[in-house]
Enzyme design. Structure first.
Site, PDB file in Angstrom:
ATOM      1  N   HIS A 120      -7.177   3.175   3.343  1.00 33.45           N
ATOM      2  CA  HIS A 120      -6.889   4.005   4.599  1.00 33.45           C
ATOM      3  C   HIS A 120      -8.170   4.174   5.356  1.00 33.45           C
ATOM      4  O   HIS A 120      -8.158   4.633   6.556  1.00 33.45           O
ATOM      5  CB  HIS A 120      -6.327   5.408   4.195  1.00 33.45           C
TER       6      HIS A 120
ATOM      7  N   TYR B  15      -0.783   8.599  -2.453  1.00 35.36           N
ATOM      8  CA  TYR B  15      -0.435   8.391  -4.187  1.00 35.36           C
ATOM      9  C   TYR B  15      -1.775   8.998  -4.939  1.00 35.36           C
ATOM     10  O   TYR B  15      -1.755   9.097  -6.329  1.00 35.36           O
ATOM     11  CB  TYR B  15      -0.565   6.801  -4.176  1.00 35.36           C
TER      12      TYR B  15
ATOM     13  N   ASP C 208       0.781  -1.128  -0.175  1.00 31.72           N
ATOM     14  CA  ASP C 208       0.062   0.094   0.296  1.00 31.72           C
ATOM     15  C   ASP C 208       0.826   1.299   0.105  1.00 31.72           C
ATOM     16  O   ASP C 208       2.232   1.314   0.357  1.00 31.72           O
ATOM     17  CB  ASP C 208      -0.896   0.098   1.259  1.00 31.72           C
TER      18      ASP C 208
ATOM     19  N   CYS D  48      -4.062  -1.125  -2.357  1.00 31.99           N
ATOM     20  CA  CYS D  48      -4.103   0.327  -2.433  1.00 31.99           C
ATOM     21  C   CYS D  48      -5.298   0.537  -3.623  1.00 31.99           C
ATOM     22  O   CYS D  48      -4.865  -0.053  -4.966  1.00 31.99           O
ATOM     23  CB  CYS D  48      -2.960   1.061  -2.668  1.00 31.99           C
ATOM     24  N   ASN D  49      -6.483   1.194  -3.446  1.00 31.00           N
ATOM     25  CA  ASN D  49      -7.194   1.362  -4.790  1.00 31.00           C
ATOM     26  C   ASN D  49      -6.652   2.013  -5.874  1.00 31.00           C
ATOM     27  O   ASN D  49      -6.593   1.898  -7.029  1.00 31.00           O
ATOM     28  CB  ASN D  49      -8.753   1.800  -4.420  1.00 31.00           C
ATOM     29  N   THR D  50      -5.732   3.141  -5.513  1.00 28.90           N
ATOM     30  CA  THR D  50      -4.985   3.888  -6.257  1.00 28.90           C
ATOM     31  C   THR D  50      -3.917   3.314  -7.322  1.00 28.90           C
ATOM     32  O   THR D  50      -3.974   3.386  -8.367  1.00 28.90           O
ATOM     33  CB  THR D  50      -4.333   5.025  -5.778  1.00 28.90           C
TER      34      THR D  50
ATOM     35  N   CYS E 254     -10.769   3.714  -0.448  1.00 30.93           N
ATOM     36  CA  CYS E 254      -9.443   3.737  -0.167  1.00 30.93           C
ATOM     37  C   CYS E 254      -9.254   2.937   0.940  1.00 30.93           C
ATOM     38  O   CYS E 254      -9.759   2.715   1.967  1.00 30.93           O
ATOM     39  CB  CYS E 254      -9.093   5.122  -0.122  1.00 30.93           C
TER      40      CYS E 254
END
Length: 305
Positions: free
Chosen positions: A185, A44, A12, A75-77, A183
Site C-alpha cells: 500500500h 491484514y 493483496d 502483500c508483505n503481511t 507494505c
C-alpha cells in the site's frame, strides 16, 4: 485451456497490490492478470497470524479452482504469514511472495528505516532478513498500520495523512538515508512519505523484485504467453499515482475492471471484495472474453484501456 493461456493471480489485502501489478505488467506484457483485493478484511497487518493465513489460503484456493497458472502474493503481511503453507497446498503452480526491499537498501545506504505493518515486522521471515542485513547498515523498523487505511480510502494528500506521517516519521527526518516501503500500500503514499522524511531520502519497495521472480518462474516452466521472447519487452509503464476510489460504504461482493489502472492498455481482471450487502454488480466494460469467477465473486469483465 492450456496452462500458458491461464491468467496470473495477484492477491493483496486491498488496493496496495496494484503497485505490484504495475511491475508485473511491465515485466510480462503479454499476460492476463486476475487481481483480488480483500478490502472486506483490510488491514491484514493488525490481525493474528492464523487469521491472515486462513484468509489468504481461502482466496488463493478459490482463484486456483477458477484456473490460474501462478499466484503472486502482493502483500508483505500475507507473504510472512502464509507463503509456506500456500506452496505446500499448490505445488503444481509457482506461488511468489514479496518481502521488504531491505537488501538493496542496505547495499547503498548506512541508515535505513523500514516502514511496514506490525505483523510483517514481528514475523520470523522479516526478523531473519533484518539479522542477515544488520551488519551492513543501521536498520530501524517502524510499524505504520494506519497508513494502510489512508491508502484504502484513497486519502493520499489530506491534512490528516500529513499529520499522521509527521508524527510517525518526523523523528527520523534527516537521520536516515533510505526508507524501505515494506507494505504494498505504501508506494501510493510515496510523495507524502518523502515530504515527511525529507527530499534526499531514497525510497525502496519490493514490487519489481517480485515481478522479476514471477517472470523467472514462468520462463523456467515454459508458461510465458507467446514464449519468453515476449517477456519484459514493454517500455516503462507509467500508471496513475492514485489507487481506485475508496470502497463504498454499502459494500457487497464486487468485481470490476478499472480503467484507471488498466496499465497502458494491458488486460487484467480486477476482483475486489467488500463487506456488507451482496447485491452490487459490476458495470460491464468492453473486453475480449471472460471467465467464471471464483464461487461467491461476481464475474469480472476483461477490459482494454
Amino acid at each position: 485451456m492450456e496452462r500458458t493461456e491461464l491468467p496470473i493471480a495477484v492477491f493483496d489485502s486491498g488496493l496496495g497490490g496494484i503497485s505490484v501489478l504495475r511491475a508485473l505488467v511491465q515485466r510480462l506484457p503479454g499476460e492476463d492478470f486476475l487481481y483480488f483485493g480483500d478490502s472486506a478484511n483490510a488491514p491484514y497487518g493488525v490481525r493474528p497470524v492464523a487469521e491472515v493465513r486462513r484468509l489468504t489460503q481461502d482466496v488463493i484456493g478459490r482463484l486456483y479452482d477458477r484456473g490460474i497458472k501462478a499466484a503472486v502474493i502482493a502483500c508483505n503481511t500475507a507473504t510472512s504469514a502464509a507463503i509456506g503453507p500456500l506452496r505446500a497446498a499448490f505445488p503444481d503452480i509457482p506461488v511468489i511472495g514479496i518481502e521488504p526491499a531491505l537488501k538493496p537498501a542496505v547495499a547503498h545506504h548506512r541508515r535505513v528505516l523500514v516502514l511496514a505493518t506490525p505483523l510483517t515486522l514481528r514475523e520470523e521471515k522479516f526478523v531473519a532478513l533484518m539479522h542477515q542485513c544488520a551488519g551492513c547498515a543501521e536498520i530501524v523498523p517502524l510499524p505504520c498500520p494506519e497508513l494502510v487505511e489512508f491508502v484504502e480510502r484513497g486519502e493520499l494528500d489530506s491534512p490528516a495523512l500529513t499529520a499522521y506521517l509527521a508524527r510517525q516519521l518526523g523523528p527520523y527526518a534527516g537521520r536516515v538515508d533510505a526508507a524501505v516501503l515494506g507494505c504494498t500500500h505504501f508506494p501510493f503514499a510515496r510523495r507524502a512519505i518523502r515530504a515527511a522524511l525529507g527530499g534526499n531520502v531514497t525510497l525502496y519497495d519490493g514490487s519489481d523484485g517480485t515481478a522479476r521472480e514471477t517472470l523467472r518462474q514462468l520462463v523456467r516452466r515454459g508458461w510465458v504467453r507467446g514464449g519468453s521472447r515476449h517477456a519484459g519487452k514493454q517500455p516503462p509503464v507509467r500508471a496513475a499515482a492514485q489507487p481506485p476510489a475508496a470502497r463504498p460504504a454499502s459494500g457487497g461482493l464486487t468485481a470490476y475492471a478499472d480503467r484507471t489502472h488498466s496499465l497502458s492498455a494491458h488486460r487484467f481482471q480486477y476482483v475486489r471484495r467488500h463487506a456488507g450487502a451482496r447485491r452490487d454488480r459490476p458495470r460491464p466494460l468492453a473486453g475480449r472474453g471472460d471467465h467464471a469467477a471464483p464461487a461467491g465473486v461476481s464475474r469480472a469483465d476483461r477490459a482494454h484501456a
